[in-house]
Write an enzyme that holds these catalytic residues in place. Structure first.
Site, PDB file in Angstrom:
ATOM      1  N   HIS A  59       0.817  -1.220   0.000  1.00  0.00           N
ATOM      2  CA  HIS A  59       0.000   0.000   0.000  1.00  0.00           C
ATOM      3  C   HIS A  59       0.850   1.270   0.000  1.00  0.00           C
ATOM      4  O   HIS A  59       0.374   2.343   0.327  1.00  0.00           O
ATOM      5  CB  HIS A  59      -0.896   0.024   1.234  1.00  0.00           C
ATOM      6  CG  HIS A  59      -1.809  -1.149   1.348  1.00  0.00           C
ATOM      7  ND1 HIS A  59      -2.768  -1.445   0.412  1.00  0.00           N
ATOM      8  CD2 HIS A  59      -1.898  -2.119   2.298  1.00  0.00           C
ATOM      9  CE1 HIS A  59      -3.421  -2.540   0.774  1.00  0.00           C
ATOM     10  NE2 HIS A  59      -2.908  -2.973   1.910  1.00  0.00           N
ATOM     11  N   HIS A 222      -7.483  -3.609  -0.018  1.00  0.00           N
ATOM     12  CA  HIS A 222      -6.834  -4.869  -0.371  1.00  0.00           C
ATOM     13  C   HIS A 222      -7.364  -5.437  -1.684  1.00  0.00           C
ATOM     14  O   HIS A 222      -7.173  -6.614  -1.982  1.00  0.00           O
ATOM     15  CB  HIS A 222      -7.035  -5.906   0.739  1.00  0.00           C
ATOM     16  CG  HIS A 222      -6.486  -5.469   2.055  1.00  0.00           C
ATOM     17  ND1 HIS A 222      -7.280  -4.931   3.039  1.00  0.00           N
ATOM     18  CD2 HIS A 222      -5.220  -5.464   2.533  1.00  0.00           C
ATOM     19  CE1 HIS A 222      -6.526  -4.618   4.080  1.00  0.00           C
ATOM     20  NE2 HIS A 222      -5.281  -4.932   3.810  1.00  0.00           N
TER      21      HIS A 222
END
Length: 343
Positions: A59, A222
């Site tokens: 991320h 995600h």
């Protein structure tokens, strides 16, 4: 299905190798702890409440990019999209503990809640006082009456910023830093859209599928599927949908003041993000909401996912002061002295 192209070596070693490169790039700000964590170079800071962030890798620049002066004291990684392990969390906790306690701040996901909770018990057995604050800004993941079930996405930036400023600039104690972090958490909302999925390095497969002419509103960090699948729309229409959904959850009145974060999901160009920014500011201005500050760029990505999220933080004088406070990290550089010269 064609495997996504990645500039990597061993797909199972990407997290360790990226942290090694990150520390080499920002060695004037951070240092490595073990294989899965970075801390500010001067950690531990004696007498200061320490803030530890963390979650799955993949991320970037989330977590590691927020480590430094005025924000987080450390960040601990799990593997791609996976929670960090309790031993790694504990190791980072020990490295940043300056004797005033440690606050864990992270996105609200089951694995993170479990592992940070276990690490907190282990730290307290070591005599380190720990508070835990998961953030849950993603309005698409649960209704308001079940907000504690919501996911944490890009709006967590403001939780880190406000908590970090309270600990660093104010010298606040553990109870006060926790109060500030919870206040920021309760005043921020986020919502986003995906134009294309990201892929996990170990598999090279997309996290979901979209048609060439389709977009997904309400995607997760995600690569979770969105809640509304539609045909692709012009940027202004997409932005209007996102902002109006946020305003349904975070009612704002004429005269209110906000900060806004326009976040790219990984492969979205700055050109596109600025077009989104233009419309989002117009929508808020039309209802009399004042924009104090806008941040535009990549703050939470999902590999090469295309799309954007918008986060809005409702301000009062205290939160505004904390957001404006000095900070120096690999991606956050706030210098009030220089800013004042530009006014």
């Amino acid at each position: 299905m064609t495997r996504a192209k990645k500039l990597i070596n061993d797909p199972l070693n990407v997290t360790v190798e990226e942290l090694e490169g990150f520390v080499k790039a920002y060695s004037h700000i951070v240092r490595k702890v073990g294989t899965h964590a970075v801390v500010r170079k001067d950690a531990p800071v004696k007498g200061k409440v320490a803030i530890l962030s963390g979650g799955g890798s993949g991320h970037e620049p989330l977590f590691i990019g927020y480590v430094g002066y005025g924000m987080c004291d450390g960040a601990v990684y799990g593997e791609v999209f996976a929670a960090p392990t309790p031993p790694n969390i504990l190791e980072a906790t020990r490295a940043i503990d300056g004797g005033a306690g440690v606050i864990y701040i992270y996105g609200n996901y089951a694995g993170d809640n479990m592992n940070f909770g276990l690490a907190a018990q282990m730290a307290e057995a070591d005599g380190i006082e720990v508070e835990i604050i998961p953030y849950w800004d993603d309005i698409s993941s649960a209704p308001p009456e079940r907000k504690m079930e919501r996911r944490g996405i890009a709006g967590g930036f403001y939780v880190y910023k406000c908590a970090g400023a309270a600990a660093e600039i104010w010298g606040a104690d553990l109870k006060e830093v926790k109060r500030v972090a919870e206040k920021a958490r309760e005043n921020v909302r986020s919502f986003g859209v995906a134009l294309a999925p990201g892929t996990i390095p170990a598999t090279g497969k997309p996290t979901f599928e979209l048609g060439e002419d389709e977009i997904y509103f309400g995607i997760g960090a995600h690569g979770e599927k969105g809640v509304l699948l539609t045909k692709i729309k012009p940027a202004d229409e997409v932005t209007e949908i996102i902002v109006k959904e946020i305003l349904r959850d975070l009612p704002l009145r004429s005269g209110d003041e906000v900060n806004m974060l326009i976040n790219g999901c990984g492969s979205t160009t700055l050109m596109e993000l600025y077009i989104v920014t233009r419309k989002a500011v117009q929508i808020l201005a039309n209802i009399g909401v004042e924009i104090h500050h806008v941040d535009v760029g990549n703050f939470l990505t999902t590999q090469e996912m295309a799309g954007a999220t918008i986060s809005i933080l409702r301000l009062d004088d205290e939160l505004k002061e904390l957001c404006d406070a000095p900070a120096y990290t690999p991606i956050v550089r706030i210098c009030p002295e220089l800013q004042s010269k530009l006014k």
